[in-house]
Structures are given as structure tokens and as C-alpha cells.
Write a protein that holds these residues in place. Structure first.
Motif, PDB file in Angstrom:
ATOM      1  N   PHE A 177      -5.252 -16.615   6.494  1.00 27.19           N
ATOM      2  CA  PHE A 177      -4.289 -15.611   6.025  1.00 27.19           C
ATOM      3  C   PHE A 177      -4.164 -14.483   7.043  1.00 27.19           C
ATOM      4  O   PHE A 177      -3.058 -14.004   7.322  1.00 27.19           O
ATOM      5  N   ASP A 178      -5.282 -14.069   7.592  1.00 22.37           N
ATOM      6  CA  ASP A 178      -5.280 -13.024   8.612  1.00 22.37           C
ATOM      7  C   ASP A 178      -4.425 -13.435   9.808  1.00 22.37           C
ATOM      8  O   ASP A 178      -3.625 -12.648  10.314  1.00 22.37           O
ATOM      9  N   ARG A 179      -4.576 -14.674  10.265  1.00 21.47           N
ATOM     10  CA  ARG A 179      -3.810 -15.140  11.427  1.00 21.47           C
ATOM     11  C   ARG A 179      -2.333 -15.304  11.093  1.00 21.47           C
ATOM     12  O   ARG A 179      -1.471 -14.867  11.866  1.00 21.47           O
ATOM     13  N   ALA A 180      -2.031 -15.912   9.937  1.00 20.37           N
ATOM     14  CA  ALA A 180      -0.630 -16.120   9.570  1.00 20.37           C
ATOM     15  C   ALA A 180       0.078 -14.797   9.312  1.00 20.37           C
ATOM     16  O   ALA A 180       1.278 -14.661   9.560  1.00 20.37           O
ATOM     17  N   LYS A 181      -0.671 -13.815   8.824  1.00 17.23           N
ATOM     18  CA  LYS A 181      -0.125 -12.481   8.583  1.00 17.23           C
ATOM     19  C   LYS A 181       0.243 -11.793   9.888  1.00 17.23           C
ATOM     20  O   LYS A 181       1.053 -10.873   9.924  1.00 17.23           O
ATOM     21  N   ASP A 191     -21.822 -18.884  12.969  1.00 20.12           N
ATOM     22  CA  ASP A 191     -21.873 -19.613  14.233  1.00 20.12           C
ATOM     23  C   ASP A 191     -21.196 -20.964  14.079  1.00 20.12           C
ATOM     24  O   ASP A 191     -21.234 -21.588  13.014  1.00 20.12           O
ATOM     25  N   ASP A 192     -20.569 -21.426  15.146  1.00 17.74           N
ATOM     26  CA  ASP A 192     -19.928 -22.745  15.166  1.00 17.74           C
ATOM     27  C   ASP A 192     -18.960 -22.926  14.005  1.00 17.74           C
ATOM     28  O   ASP A 192     -18.977 -23.939  13.286  1.00 17.74           O
ATOM     29  N   PHE A 193     -18.094 -21.946  13.821  1.00 19.26           N
ATOM     30  CA  PHE A 193     -17.089 -22.001  12.761  1.00 19.26           C
ATOM     31  C   PHE A 193     -16.317 -23.310  12.863  1.00 19.26           C
ATOM     32  O   PHE A 193     -15.798 -23.680  13.922  1.00 19.26           O
ATOM     33  N   ALA A 194     -16.247 -24.035  11.749  1.00 14.35           N
ATOM     34  CA  ALA A 194     -15.746 -25.410  11.753  1.00 14.35           C
ATOM     35  C   ALA A 194     -14.241 -25.529  11.963  1.00 14.35           C
ATOM     36  O   ALA A 194     -13.763 -26.604  12.355  1.00 14.35           O
ATOM     37  N   TYR A 195     -13.496 -24.447  11.697  1.00  8.83           N
ATOM     38  CA  TYR A 195     -12.042 -24.587  11.641  1.00  8.83           C
ATOM     39  C   TYR A 195     -11.291 -23.683  12.621  1.00  8.83           C
ATOM     40  O   TYR A 195     -10.121 -23.380  12.389  1.00  8.83           O
ATOM     41  N   GLN A 196     -11.950 -23.283  13.692  1.00  5.31           N
ATOM     42  CA  GLN A 196     -11.275 -22.391  14.636  1.00  5.31           C
ATOM     43  C   GLN A 196     -10.030 -23.039  15.237  1.00  5.31           C
ATOM     44  O   GLN A 196      -9.009 -22.371  15.426  1.00  5.31           O
ATOM     45  N   SER A 197     -10.100 -24.332  15.518  1.00 11.49           N
ATOM     46  CA  SER A 197      -8.930 -24.994  16.107  1.00 11.49           C
ATOM     47  C   SER A 197      -7.752 -25.009  15.138  1.00 11.49           C
ATOM     48  O   SER A 197      -6.594 -24.917  15.575  1.00 11.49           O
ATOM     49  N   ASP A 200      -6.273 -21.498  15.199  1.00  4.47           N
ATOM     50  CA  ASP A 200      -5.542 -21.263  16.448  1.00  4.47           C
ATOM     51  C   ASP A 200      -4.217 -22.006  16.490  1.00  4.47           C
ATOM     52  O   ASP A 200      -3.286 -21.575  17.186  1.00  4.47           O
ATOM     53  N   ASN A 201      -4.123 -23.116  15.758  1.00  2.00           N
ATOM     54  CA  ASN A 201      -2.927 -23.962  15.845  1.00  2.00           C
ATOM     55  C   ASN A 201      -2.286 -24.203  14.484  1.00  2.00           C
ATOM     56  O   ASN A 201      -1.630 -25.215  14.279  1.00  2.00           O
ATOM     57  N   TRP A 202      -2.454 -23.247  13.579  1.00  2.00           N
ATOM     58  CA  TRP A 202      -1.940 -23.428  12.219  1.00  2.00           C
ATOM     59  C   TRP A 202      -0.427 -23.620  12.204  1.00  2.00           C
ATOM     60  O   TRP A 202       0.124 -24.281  11.303  1.00  2.00           O
ATOM     61  N   ASP A 203       0.259 -23.075  13.223  1.00  2.00           N
ATOM     62  CA  ASP A 203       1.719 -23.144  13.300  1.00  2.00           C
ATOM     63  C   ASP A 203       2.202 -24.214  14.268  1.00  2.00           C
ATOM     64  O   ASP A 203       3.348 -24.177  14.733  1.00  2.00           O
ATOM     65  N   SER A 204       1.362 -25.191  14.553  1.00  2.00           N
ATOM     66  CA  SER A 204       1.723 -26.252  15.489  1.00  2.00           C
ATOM     67  C   SER A 204       2.927 -27.048  14.986  1.00  2.00           C
ATOM     68  O   SER A 204       3.082 -27.277  13.781  1.00  2.00           O
TER      69      SER A 204
END
Length: 309
Positions: A177-181, A191-197, A200-204
Motif C-alpha cells: 500500500f505504501d508503494r502503490a500510494k 531480514d530477507d523480506f520475501a516479497y521485495q521483488s 518493486d514490480n507491483w505495477d509490471s
């Protein structure tokens, strides 16, 4: 693959039992009604007295199970309906959303007052399952509610207000939500956040990539639901939130709201997820008991919008 097949089988067995979930909550629902009615009639929770004159607490600061219990019940009814009929039960989710609004508004105000009163942050007191309120607000296209929920997480995520589990799905919902906002002000606290990719590419525009992200989210939820409590996936320890793919639905809904094409996505644990998307806003609903409770809160000077400003 064999391991995943066994987890999926266990998930699907548990999923069938979810249809009877609301029956298990019947007594809790009735007990909560008694608790809320007591507050409406007496202006305080059952068994609570407020006598600290140096640090006066508002009576509504003690409301907890009265609201959280109703949230769980309405979400559980909606989830049972989804499992049975393969459609989003928007009516009961809207009740869930409104109870959650007041629950998290009070929690947010209490957290702000805790620092003012005691000079320290009160860590680990927000339920990890509360993030699904943010997801639900997005699914129902309730932008104002989503913003209010996000403010709590924006203020508290980095300060460890949330009682985190070992799941990263809750982190994903907040950070997505923070990124889409468009703010991108929050960073993972694990550590090693599972969903960073995915963040980063939610709007692919690559639908193959988006499909892989959706599979990752749904596969992980299946694994966590099928795991024993010792694995510490707190938000999936009981029936609530287990069988609704909130994280995947939130990703698809945010993409649609921003004009991005979505894949037609099927998953063996959840069916066709894309078909579950709602296209029109669903107004939050107050049942009669919540209407009376909110009226009592306002009589006591509770003003959620002013207090959260």
C-alpha cells in the motif's frame, strides 16, 4: 513438489471445514453482544473502573475484545461464504471493515497517548491480523478507510507496534500500500523480506511475472495455513483469514485501480482469484449494535476523525 502437494491437501481439508466456522463463533458473538450492550447502557466495559486521576483514561480505551471479536465473526462469515459459493461476501466484509475501523482507531489513539503519558512506545500490541483490515478496505474500494488504516501502520510499523509473526504477508500488505500510494517511505523491518521483488514490480506490465507473484503469495499462504502453530504464523493460527487470498486480491485490486491489466489467475487452493475482484465501491455498514455503540462513544466525547488528525 510432493511436500507442497501434501500441504495443499491439508489446506483443502481445513478449507472444507471453514463452512461451519461461523457456528463455532455463535456463543462468542452472543457474549460480545452482551459486552457491547453493557457498555452502551453503562458507558464502560464490564468489570472496569477508572480511578487514576493523575492519568485519566477514557472508558473507550478499554474496549478491545468487544470490537475485535465482532471483527473476527463477520470476517469468518464472509470467508465461509467465499468457500461455499466462490464469491466475495461484500455485505459481511463491510461489517467487518466498520468494526475494524473503530477497533484500530482506538488502538491508534491509545498508542499515541501511551507515548505522551509514559514517554515510551508500547510495542507488540497491535494484532498481526489487523493488516487484513487494510486489505479489505482496498478490496471494497474504500479509499478513506484504507488511508486511516495505513496511517496506523505508517506510524507504527517501523516502531514495532505490531505483534509480528514469522509470516511476511502482513509486511507485504503494509509495504505494498505504501508503494502503490506513491510514498515509498516504509522499509521492511525483517531480514530477507520475501516479497521485495513484488513490491518493486507491483505495477509490471509483464503478466507472466505478475502471475508468478500471485502464485508466490498464494502458495505461501497455503503453506502457512497448513503449518502447525509452532511455526509462528500467528495471523493464520485460527480460521480467520486462512482461506481468503487477501494479499493476492489486494495486489490485483490496486493494479486495477491504477489502470494496469491483470492476468486471469487460478490457484489450486483458492480457485479463480481474478474473478473475485469487486468493481464497485461497497460502503461500510454498521449493524444496529455498532450504531448504538458509536452513538455512546460520541456522547463521551469520542471523535475518531479529530482524535486521529
Amino acid at each position: 513438489m510432493l511436500i507442497m502437494d501434501k500441504k495443499l491437501e491439508k489446506f483443502l481439508r481445513k478449507r472444507k471445514r471453514a463452512i461451519k466456522g461461523p457456528e463455532k463463533y455463535k456463543n462468542i458473538f452472543e457474549d460480545n453482544i452482551v459486552r457491547i450492550t453493557h457498555y452502551i447502557e453503562h458507558g464502560k466495559t464490564q468489570g472496569e473502573e477508572f480511578s487514576n486521576e493523575r492519568l485519566p483514561f477514557a472508558p473507550w480505551e478499554k474496549l478491545n475484545i468487544e470490537l475485535s471479536g465482532q471483527c473476527k465473526i463477520y470476517e469468518n462469515i464472509a470467508q465461509a461464504s467465499l468457500v461455499k459459493d466462490s464469491v466475495i461476501d461484500a455485505e459481511h466484509l463491510s461489517y467487518y471493515l466498520n468494526y475494524g475501523y473503530y477497533e484500530l482507531a482506538i488502538a491508534h489513539i491509545k498508542q499515541k497517548r501511551c507515548f505522551i503519558r509514559f514517554g515510551v512506545e508500547n510495542e507488540g500490541v497491535i494484532s498481526p491480523g489487523s493488516v487484513f483490515q487494510l486489505a479489505t478496505a482496498v478490496l471494497l474500494h474504500q479509499h478513506d478507510y484504507a488511508q486511516q488504516f495505513y496511517r496506523l501502520f505508517e506510524n507504527g510499523y517501523m516502531k514495532n507496534w505490531i505483534n509480528r509473526s514469522k509470516s511476511h504477508i502482513g509486511d507485504f500488505i503494509i509495504l505494498l500500500f505504501d508503494r502503490a500510494k506513491g510514498d515509498n517511505t516504509l522499509k521492511p523491518i525483517v531480514d530477507d523480506f520475501a516479497y521485495q521483488s513484488i513490491i518493486d514490480n507491483w505495477d509490471s506490465t509483464d503478466l507472466t511475472k505478475v502471475t508468478s507473484y500471485l502464485n508466490q503469495l498464494c502458495d505461501d499462504q497455503v503453506t502457512q495455513v497448513a503449518s502447525p502453530p509452532s511455526k509462528m504464523f500467528f495471523e493464520f493460527d485460527n480460521m480467520n483469514w486462512q482461506f481468503t487470498p487477501y494479499s493476492a486480491l489486494m495486489l490485483l485490486t490496486l493494479r486495477a485501480q491504477h489502470g494496469f491489466e491483470n492476468p486471469d489467475f487460478d490457484h489450486p487452493g483458492f480457485g479463480n482469484v481474478t474473478s473475485l475482484l469487486l468493481t464497485q465501491p461497497i460502503a461500510p455498514q454498521k449493524d444496529e449494535v455498532l450504531e448504538q455503540l458509536v452513538a455512546k462513544l460520541h456522547e463521551q466525547g469520542f471523535n475518531e476523525k479529530a482524535l486521529l488528525a
